[in-house]
Write a protein that holds these residues in place. Sequence first.
Motif, PDB file in Angstrom:
ATOM      1  N   ASP A 112       0.815  -1.211   0.000  1.00 21.98           N
ATOM      2  CA  ASP A 112       0.000   0.000   0.000  1.00 21.98           C
ATOM      3  C   ASP A 112       0.849   1.262   0.000  1.00 21.98           C
ATOM      4  O   ASP A 112       0.312   2.372   0.039  1.00 21.98           O
ATOM      5  CB  ASP A 112      -0.932   0.001   1.217  1.00 21.98           C
ATOM      6  N   GLN A 113       2.157   1.096  -0.029  1.00 22.09           N
ATOM      7  CA  GLN A 113       3.070   2.238  -0.121  1.00 22.09           C
ATOM      8  C   GLN A 113       3.055   2.736  -1.557  1.00 22.09           C
ATOM      9  O   GLN A 113       3.222   1.967  -2.504  1.00 22.09           O
ATOM     10  CB  GLN A 113       4.490   1.808   0.259  1.00 22.09           C
ATOM     11  N   GLU A 134       4.465  -3.841  -5.986  1.00 22.30           N
ATOM     12  CA  GLU A 134       3.197  -3.542  -6.643  1.00 22.30           C
ATOM     13  C   GLU A 134       2.066  -4.189  -5.849  1.00 22.30           C
ATOM     14  O   GLU A 134       2.239  -5.237  -5.238  1.00 22.30           O
ATOM     15  CB  GLU A 134       3.220  -4.107  -8.073  1.00 22.30           C
ATOM     16  N   LYS A 135       0.903  -3.544  -5.829  1.00 25.95           N
ATOM     17  CA  LYS A 135      -0.224  -4.021  -5.025  1.00 25.95           C
ATOM     18  C   LYS A 135      -0.572  -5.476  -5.330  1.00 25.95           C
ATOM     19  O   LYS A 135      -0.953  -6.240  -4.439  1.00 25.95           O
ATOM     20  CB  LYS A 135      -1.450  -3.123  -5.299  1.00 25.95           C
ATOM     21  N   ARG A 136      -0.430  -5.878  -6.603  1.00 31.03           N
ATOM     22  CA  ARG A 136      -0.818  -7.230  -7.010  1.00 31.03           C
ATOM     23  C   ARG A 136       0.354  -8.217  -7.023  1.00 31.03           C
ATOM     24  O   ARG A 136       0.220  -9.335  -7.527  1.00 31.03           O
ATOM     25  CB  ARG A 136      -1.471  -7.167  -8.390  1.00 31.03           C
ATOM     26  N   MET A 137       1.489  -7.825  -6.472  1.00 32.45           N
ATOM     27  CA  MET A 137       2.648  -8.710  -6.438  1.00 32.45           C
ATOM     28  C   MET A 137       2.360  -9.924  -5.560  1.00 32.45           C
ATOM     29  O   MET A 137       1.703  -9.835  -4.533  1.00 32.45           O
ATOM     30  CB  MET A 137       3.873  -7.959  -5.899  1.00 32.45           C
ATOM     31  N   THR A 138       2.872 -11.085  -5.996  1.00 34.06           N
ATOM     32  CA  THR A 138       2.659 -12.326  -5.254  1.00 34.06           C
ATOM     33  C   THR A 138       3.979 -13.058  -5.042  1.00 34.06           C
ATOM     34  O   THR A 138       4.977 -12.794  -5.723  1.00 34.06           O
ATOM     35  CB  THR A 138       1.707 -13.267  -6.020  1.00 34.06           C
ATOM     36  N   GLU A 139       3.945 -14.008  -4.119  1.00 40.17           N
ATOM     37  CA  GLU A 139       5.127 -14.831  -3.878  1.00 40.17           C
ATOM     38  C   GLU A 139       5.452 -15.671  -5.111  1.00 40.17           C
ATOM     39  O   GLU A 139       6.620 -15.913  -5.423  1.00 40.17           O
ATOM     40  CB  GLU A 139       4.886 -15.737  -2.673  1.00 40.17           C
ATOM     41  N   GLU A 140       4.427 -16.109  -5.830  1.00 40.96           N
ATOM     42  CA  GLU A 140       4.632 -16.893  -7.048  1.00 40.96           C
ATOM     43  C   GLU A 140       5.432 -16.104  -8.080  1.00 40.96           C
ATOM     44  O   GLU A 140       6.352 -16.639  -8.724  1.00 40.96           O
ATOM     45  CB  GLU A 140       3.286 -17.307  -7.643  1.00 40.96           C
ATOM     46  N   GLN A 170      11.419  -1.454 -18.247  1.00 42.23           N
ATOM     47  CA  GLN A 170      10.849  -1.909 -16.988  1.00 42.23           C
ATOM     48  C   GLN A 170      10.200  -3.262 -17.196  1.00 42.23           C
ATOM     49  O   GLN A 170       9.358  -3.439 -18.075  1.00 42.23           O
ATOM     50  CB  GLN A 170       9.812  -0.912 -16.459  1.00 42.23           C
ATOM     51  N   LEU A 171      10.597  -4.226 -16.378  1.00 40.04           N
ATOM     52  CA  LEU A 171       9.994  -5.553 -16.402  1.00 40.04           C
ATOM     53  C   LEU A 171       8.716  -5.503 -15.576  1.00 40.04           C
ATOM     54  O   LEU A 171       8.714  -4.998 -14.443  1.00 40.04           O
ATOM     55  CB  LEU A 171      10.975  -6.562 -15.818  1.00 40.04           C
ATOM     56  N   TYR A 172       7.606  -6.020 -16.147  1.00 43.37           N
ATOM     57  CA  TYR A 172       6.301  -5.860 -15.499  1.00 43.37           C
ATOM     58  C   TYR A 172       5.505  -7.150 -15.642  1.00 43.37           C
ATOM     59  O   TYR A 172       5.498  -7.772 -16.708  1.00 43.37           O
ATOM     60  CB  TYR A 172       5.549  -4.705 -16.155  1.00 43.37           C
ATOM     61  N   PRO A 173       4.796  -7.565 -14.580  1.00 42.60           N
ATOM     62  CA  PRO A 173       4.075  -8.841 -14.641  1.00 42.60           C
ATOM     63  C   PRO A 173       2.754  -8.751 -15.405  1.00 42.60           C
ATOM     64  O   PRO A 173       2.128  -7.696 -15.500  1.00 42.60           O
ATOM     65  CB  PRO A 173       3.791  -9.150 -13.158  1.00 42.60           C
ATOM     66  N   ASN A 174       2.339  -9.889 -15.902  1.00 40.63           N
ATOM     67  CA  ASN A 174       0.948 -10.116 -16.290  1.00 40.63           C
ATOM     68  C   ASN A 174       0.311 -10.746 -15.057  1.00 40.63           C
ATOM     69  O   ASN A 174       0.551 -11.908 -14.751  1.00 40.63           O
ATOM     70  CB  ASN A 174       0.862 -11.061 -17.489  1.00 40.63           C
ATOM     71  N   THR A 222      -3.577   1.932 -11.262  1.00 42.93           N
ATOM     72  CA  THR A 222      -4.308   2.635 -10.207  1.00 42.93           C
ATOM     73  C   THR A 222      -3.405   3.690  -9.575  1.00 42.93           C
ATOM     74  O   THR A 222      -2.218   3.797  -9.906  1.00 42.93           O
ATOM     75  CB  THR A 222      -4.765   1.653  -9.122  1.00 42.93           C
ATOM     76  N   ASP A 223      -3.976   4.441  -8.620  1.00 44.88           N
ATOM     77  CA  ASP A 223      -3.165   5.467  -7.958  1.00 44.88           C
ATOM     78  C   ASP A 223      -2.100   4.854  -7.062  1.00 44.88           C
ATOM     79  O   ASP A 223      -1.203   5.557  -6.594  1.00 44.88           O
ATOM     80  CB  ASP A 223      -4.036   6.448  -7.174  1.00 44.88           C
ATOM     81  N   LEU A 224      -2.178   3.549  -6.805  1.00 40.68           N
ATOM     82  CA  LEU A 224      -1.132   2.886  -6.032  1.00 40.68           C
ATOM     83  C   LEU A 224      -0.020   2.326  -6.912  1.00 40.68           C
ATOM     84  O   LEU A 224       0.973   1.822  -6.414  1.00 40.68           O
ATOM     85  CB  LEU A 224      -1.727   1.746  -5.191  1.00 40.68           C
ATOM     86  N   SER A 225      -0.199   2.385  -8.226  1.00 40.63           N
ATOM     87  CA  SER A 225       0.824   1.842  -9.119  1.00 40.63           C
ATOM     88  C   SER A 225       1.439   2.890 -10.039  1.00 40.63           C
ATOM     89  O   SER A 225       2.489   2.652 -10.625  1.00 40.63           O
ATOM     90  CB  SER A 225       0.246   0.700  -9.971  1.00 40.63           C
ATOM     91  N   GLU A 226       0.829   4.068 -10.144  1.00 45.32           N
ATOM     92  CA  GLU A 226       1.318   5.036 -11.122  1.00 45.32           C
ATOM     93  C   GLU A 226       2.717   5.555 -10.800  1.00 45.32           C
ATOM     94  O   GLU A 226       3.481   5.893 -11.705  1.00 45.32           O
ATOM     95  CB  GLU A 226       0.333   6.207 -11.258  1.00 45.32           C
ATOM     96  N   TYR A 227       3.089   5.608  -9.509  1.00 44.24           N
ATOM     97  CA  TYR A 227       4.436   6.051  -9.146  1.00 44.24           C
ATOM     98  C   TYR A 227       5.450   4.902  -9.155  1.00 44.24           C
ATOM     99  O   TYR A 227       6.610   5.091  -8.804  1.00 44.24           O
ATOM    100  CB  TYR A 227       4.417   6.726  -7.779  1.00 44.24           C
ATOM    101  N   LYS A 228       4.980   3.731  -9.540  1.00 48.57           N
ATOM    102  CA  LYS A 228       5.852   2.562  -9.638  1.00 48.57           C
ATOM    103  C   LYS A 228       6.151   2.228 -11.095  1.00 48.57           C
ATOM    104  O   LYS A 228       6.533   1.106 -11.423  1.00 48.57           O
ATOM    105  CB  LYS A 228       5.200   1.377  -8.919  1.00 48.57           C
ATOM    106  N   LEU A 229       5.975   3.230 -11.956  1.00 53.79           N
ATOM    107  CA  LEU A 229       6.219   3.084 -13.383  1.00 53.79           C
ATOM    108  C   LEU A 229       7.317   4.053 -13.819  1.00 53.79           C
ATOM    109  O   LEU A 229       7.436   5.159 -13.270  1.00 53.79           O
ATOM    110  CB  LEU A 229       4.950   3.379 -14.169  1.00 53.79           C
TER     111      LEU A 229
END
Length: 235
Positions: A112-113, A134-140, A170-174, A222-229
């Motif tokens: 949530d940061q 990222e908010k949707r990041m997972t251990e997998e 930038q490497l980014y997940p699906n 989202t507003d939680l991911s825009e600064y992570k781009l």
Amino acid sequence: MKIHIKYKNSLDNSEVDAISEFTKRYGELTLSKKSGGSGSIDLVSFIEFSLGGYLINYLAKPIFESYNKGLINEEYFQKLGTDHRKKIIDKTSKIFPYFNGLYLNFLNSKKDQQESISLVENFENFSLYVSLNEKRMTEELLNQFPEALCNTYSIISLRLLELDEPHIVQLYPNFETQTWDYLFMPTVDGFGKFIDKYYSFSENKIHYLATADEFIQKFNITDLSEYKLIINPRS
């Protein structure tokens, strides 16, 4: 394995100590404070990790040697699971437990940061950014991270994928398929506006985007991911 961590002054000292002690279990740590912003990119990170020397020695050298000997070709980078790739991934095995542990002990609590916890690597001919919280990041996804780094470094360094200036990706997940499928590789025209070009590993295909809204919708920004781009489409 040498691990370099840069952090902002705003990071709590107890968190700095905790990350430092954890990191020392897996490699040789160098720690420094971040200075200023990120220059030409919009990604805002309060912690940055780098494994540069380790990646060069254990990803670059085996790949170049194998490519020059004709042991691997373009098909190698388009299909998963070859014996040779497995050998290279095995050589990066120290990365697995480190990032898995980092996720469970730190990253998972920082989703949530708004600012990013980033991996930043400056290679000979390009700079690579990855946001790890990222908010949707997972251990997998973190489990697949070393292989994704291998794929990315390989196709760029062997010029199987040509980059435009300024050679920042930038490497980014699906997140739907739980794979590191996307490589954002904006053009000069895209900088300061939005990410206008990306590569899909699963399709082995480059895609172009015409507007910021198209990018936002495609990647569910989202507003939680825009600064992570590396380029904020809403700036």
